[in-house]
Design a protein around this motif. Structure first.
Motif, mmCIF file in Angstrom:
data_model
loop_
_atom_site.group_PDB
_atom_site.id
_atom_site.type_symbol
_atom_site.label_atom_id
_atom_site.label_comp_id
_atom_site.label_asym_id
_atom_site.label_seq_id
_atom_site.Cartn_x
_atom_site.Cartn_y
_atom_site.Cartn_z
ATOM 1 N N GLY A 112 3.973 -5.948 -18.086
ATOM 2 C CA GLY A 112 3.980 -7.159 -17.298
ATOM 3 C C GLY A 112 3.761 -6.952 -15.806
ATOM 4 N N PHE A 113 3.326 -5.758 -15.408
ATOM 5 C CA PHE A 113 3.099 -5.478 -13.979
ATOM 6 C C PHE A 113 1.609 -5.555 -13.646
ATOM 7 N N GLU A 114 1.347 -6.011 -12.432
ATOM 8 C CA GLU A 114 -0.028 -6.113 -11.944
ATOM 9 C C GLU A 114 -0.128 -5.436 -10.577
ATOM 10 N N VAL A 115 -1.075 -4.495 -10.448
ATOM 11 C CA VAL A 115 -1.328 -3.862 -9.150
ATOM 12 C C VAL A 115 -2.222 -4.807 -8.361
ATOM 13 N N VAL A 116 -1.642 -5.459 -7.350
ATOM 14 C CA VAL A 116 -2.383 -6.490 -6.613
ATOM 15 C C VAL A 116 -3.094 -5.948 -5.372
ATOM 16 N N ASP A 117 -2.696 -4.746 -4.935
ATOM 17 C CA ASP A 117 -3.358 -4.172 -3.765
ATOM 18 C C ASP A 117 -3.103 -2.677 -3.709
ATOM 19 N N ARG A 118 -3.997 -1.976 -3.016
ATOM 20 C CA ARG A 118 -3.861 -0.521 -2.831
ATOM 21 C C ARG A 118 -4.203 -0.199 -1.387
ATOM 22 N N ILE A 119 -3.418 0.707 -0.796
ATOM 23 C CA ILE A 119 -3.693 1.201 0.551
ATOM 24 C C ILE A 119 -3.961 2.696 0.431
ATOM 25 N N ASP A 120 -5.179 3.121 0.745
ATOM 26 C CA ASP A 120 -5.567 4.538 0.632
ATOM 27 C C ASP A 120 -5.694 5.121 2.033
ATOM 28 N N PHE A 121 -4.592 5.692 2.537
ATOM 29 C CA PHE A 121 -4.636 6.245 3.897
ATOM 30 C C PHE A 121 -5.458 7.531 3.952
ATOM 31 N N GLY A 122 -5.718 8.111 2.783
ATOM 32 C CA GLY A 122 -6.597 9.278 2.738
ATOM 33 C C GLY A 122 -8.032 8.929 3.083
ATOM 34 N N MET A 123 -8.368 7.646 2.918
ATOM 35 C CA MET A 123 -9.704 7.171 3.246
ATOM 36 C C MET A 123 -9.724 6.457 4.601
ATOM 37 N N GLY A 124 -8.684 6.662 5.375
ATOM 38 C CA GLY A 124 -8.661 6.139 6.741
ATOM 39 C C GLY A 124 -8.008 4.790 6.921
ATOM 40 N N GLU A 125 -7.458 4.208 5.848
ATOM 41 C CA GLU A 125 -6.793 2.915 6.002
ATOM 42 C C GLU A 125 -5.491 3.087 6.789
ATOM 43 N N ASN A 126 -5.241 2.159 7.711
ATOM 44 C CA ASN A 126 -4.048 2.212 8.544
ATOM 45 C C ASN A 126 -2.888 1.531 7.824
ATOM 46 N N LEU A 127 -1.807 2.271 7.617
ATOM 47 C CA LEU A 127 -0.676 1.764 6.845
ATOM 48 C C LEU A 127 -0.037 0.549 7.509
ATOM 49 N N GLU A 128 0.274 0.666 8.807
ATOM 50 C CA GLU A 128 0.962 -0.422 9.494
ATOM 51 C C GLU A 128 0.130 -1.697 9.512
ATOM 52 N N GLU A 129 -1.156 -1.568 9.818
ATOM 53 C CA GLU A 129 -2.027 -2.740 9.856
ATOM 54 C C GLU A 129 -2.146 -3.389 8.482
ATOM 55 N N SER A 130 -2.247 -2.570 7.456
ATOM 56 C CA SER A 130 -2.392 -3.092 6.092
ATOM 57 C C SER A 130 -1.138 -3.834 5.647
ATOM 58 N N ILE A 131 0.036 -3.283 5.970
ATOM 59 C CA ILE A 131 1.290 -3.932 5.600
ATOM 60 C C ILE A 131 1.445 -5.256 6.350
ATOM 61 N N GLN A 132 1.128 -5.234 7.625
ATOM 62 C CA GLN A 132 1.241 -6.458 8.429
ATOM 63 C C GLN A 132 0.293 -7.546 7.935
ATOM 64 N N LYS A 133 -0.908 -7.149 7.522
ATOM 65 C CA LYS A 133 -1.873 -8.119 6.983
ATOM 66 C C LYS A 133 -1.350 -8.717 5.671
ATOM 67 N N MET A 134 -0.768 -7.852 4.856
ATOM 68 C CA MET A 134 -0.208 -8.310 3.582
ATOM 69 C C MET A 134 0.894 -9.344 3.824
ATOM 70 N N LEU A 135 1.744 -9.080 4.820
ATOM 71 C CA LEU A 135 2.829 -9.997 5.146
ATOM 72 C C LEU A 135 2.284 -11.303 5.725
ATOM 73 N N ALA A 136 1.253 -11.180 6.572
ATOM 74 C CA ALA A 136 0.651 -12.377 7.175
ATOM 75 C C ALA A 136 0.002 -13.254 6.114
ATOM 76 N N ASP A 137 -0.590 -12.618 5.095
ATOM 77 C CA ASP A 137 -1.228 -13.374 4.016
ATOM 78 C C ASP A 137 -0.217 -13.900 3.005
ATOM 79 N N LYS A 138 1.051 -13.511 3.208
ATOM 80 C CA LYS A 138 2.163 -13.941 2.341
ATOM 81 C C LYS A 138 1.908 -13.594 0.877
ATOM 82 N N LYS A 139 1.360 -12.383 0.680
ATOM 83 C CA LYS A 139 1.156 -11.902 -0.684
ATOM 84 C C LYS A 139 2.505 -11.595 -1.326
ATOM 85 N N LYS A 140 2.671 -12.017 -2.549
ATOM 86 C CA LYS A 140 3.902 -11.750 -3.279
ATOM 87 C C LYS A 140 3.887 -10.312 -3.794
ATOM 88 N N ILE A 141 4.864 -9.522 -3.341
ATOM 89 C CA ILE A 141 4.987 -8.131 -3.773
ATOM 90 C C ILE A 141 6.412 -7.902 -4.263
#
Length: 331
Positions: free
Chosen positions: A201-230
Motif C-alpha cells: 500500500g505504499f507509493e514512492v511519490v518523489d525521489r531526491i538524488d543528491f548524487g546527481m546534483g540535486e540540492n536537498l534543502e531546496e527540494s525539501i522546501q519545494k515539497m513543503l511549498a507544494d504541500k505534497k503529502k508525505i
C-alpha cells in the motif's frame, strides 16, 4: 695443607661461575629481558617503514573516521602505519591521491570509492604496481581489479527500515526517497527498502538524488511549498536523514517517519529525543568492517585462503531499542 685447601676453594668458585655463565634462560620474558636472537627474528618479519594506504569517500564523515581508527588500531601492534588521504567526496582528487600513495610506497590500499566507476584509473595503476586493494564499504564496478570486498549487508539494512515502516503504517502511505545513484551502497539500501514495502500500500511519490546534483534543502522546501503529502522518508545514510529531520522539524512537520542507515551515535541520540521524526536506522559496524579488512589483508599477504566478499550483519535500531545500544559510540 692450607695451600691445597685454598686451591680447592678457588677451583670451586671458578666452576660455579662457569656454570652460571652457561645457564639457559628460564622463567617469564620479564625474567629474561634480553633475548637478542628472538628480537632479530621479529625485526625481519616487518620491513621498516612499511605502510598501507587508506582512501575513503570523506574522512569528515564519522563513519569513515571510525573505520580508519579501527584499521589503525589493528595494524599498530604489528608495526605498520596507515597513510590517510581525504578526497572530500571528490572522485578526481581521490584518483590523484591514490597515485601519490603509490609514489609514497604503500604496500596495500584500503579503498572506499567516491565514484564506483570513476575510480578505475587508480585501480589500474595499483594493479600495475602490484599493490593489493581491499575494497571496503562501497563496491567498485571493476571488481576484477580488487582482491576482496568487505562491507555491510546494505540490502538488509534498507529492508529492515522498510519492514519497520510497514509495521508502523500497515495501511500504507506516500514515501519520499533521498538517494545517491552514484554509490552502490546507497543503491542497495534503497533496493532493500523498496523490496520491503512492495505490495503493502505504499507509493514512492518523489525521489531526491543528491548524487546527481540535486540540492536537498531546496527540494525539501519545494515539497513543503507544494504541500505534497508525505508519510515517510527513506534516506541513504544517517547524515542525510538527520538533515531531513532538521528541515522538517524546522518547518513544523510532526507526522512523518524518517529512516536512515548507519546506526551512528548522533542518530541514536536523535531517536531518543521526545517527538523526534527519526524513526529508525539500519545499523552497521565500521569497527567490525575495519577489523575484518585488516585480517583479510594479512591472509592475502601470507598466502592464506580468504573471502573474496564478506558482508557484515546489519539490523534495525529504533526508538524502542536505541538506549540498549548506547549513544556514545558505534556498535
Amino acid at each position: 695443607m692450607k695451600k691445597k685447601i685454598l686451591t680447592l676453594l678457588f677451583m670451586t668458585v671458578l666452576i660455579c661461575l662457569f656454570a652460571a655463565g652457561c645457564k639457559k634462560n628460564v622463567g617469564t620474558p620479564e625474567d629474561n629481558a634480553v633475548q637478542e636472537e628472538e628480537e632479530e627474528v621479529e625485526e625481519e618479519d616487518i620491513e621498516e617503514g612499511t605502510k598501507f594506504g587508506y582512501s575513503c569517500i570523506d574522512t569528515d564523515n564519522p563513519y569513515y573516521s571510525v573505520m580508519q581508527k579501527s584499521i589503525e588500531i589493528e595494524i599498530k601492534d604489528d608495526g605498520y602505519t596507515l597513510l590517510v588521504k581525504n578526497p572530500g567526496a571528490d572522485a578526481k582528487l581521490q584518483n590523484q591521491q591514490i597515485l601519490e600513495m603509490i609514489e609514497e610506497g604503500v604496500k596495500a590500499v584500503f579503498l572506499c570509492p567516491v565514484d564506483r566507476e570513476a575510480i578505475k584509473p587508480a585501480l589500474e595503476a595499483l594493479a600495475e604496481a602490484d599493490i593489493p586493494v581491499i575494497n571496503i564499504d562501497t563496491q567498485v564496478k571493476d571488481t576484477n581489479l580488487v582482491k576482496t570486498f568487505i562491507g555491510s549487508d546494505n540490502k538488509n539494512a534498507g529492508y529492515q527500515c522498510g519492514d519497520n515502516l510497514v509495521k508502523k503504517l500497515p495501511k500504507g502511505g506516500k514515501v519520499l526517497i533521498v538517494e545517491n545513484s552514484m554509490m552502490n551502497s546507497f543503491i542497495e539500501r534503497i533496493t532493500g527498502f523498496e523490496k520491503a514495502i512492495a505490495n503493502s500500500g505504499f507509493e514512492v511519490v518523489d525521489r531526491i538524488d543528491f548524487g546527481m546534483g540535486e540540492n536537498l534543502e531546496e527540494s525539501i522546501q519545494k515539497m513543503l511549498a507544494d504541500k505534497k503529502k508525505i508519510d515517510a522518508v527513506m534516506c541513504g545514510d544517517d547524515q542525510i536523514a538527520l538533515k531531513v529531520v532538521d528541515l522538517l522539524e524546522a518547518a513544523g512537520v510532526k507526522d512523518v517517519l524518517v529512516y536512515g542507515v548507519d546506526g551512528s551515535p548522533k542518530a541514536k541520540e536523535k531517536l531518543l529525543e521526545k517527538d523526534s521524526l527519526l524513526e529508525g536506522t539500519g545499523a552497521q559496524s565500521p569497527i567490525n568492517i575495519g577489523k575484518k579488512a585488516v585480517k583479510t589483508l594479512y591472509d592475502i599477504m601470507e598466502g592464506n585462503d580468504y573471502e573474496e566478499e564478506y558482508l557484515e550483519d546489519t539490523f534495525l535500531i529504533n526508538k524502542e531499542n536505541a538506549q540498549m545500544y548506547g549513544t556514545n559510540g558505534w556498535q
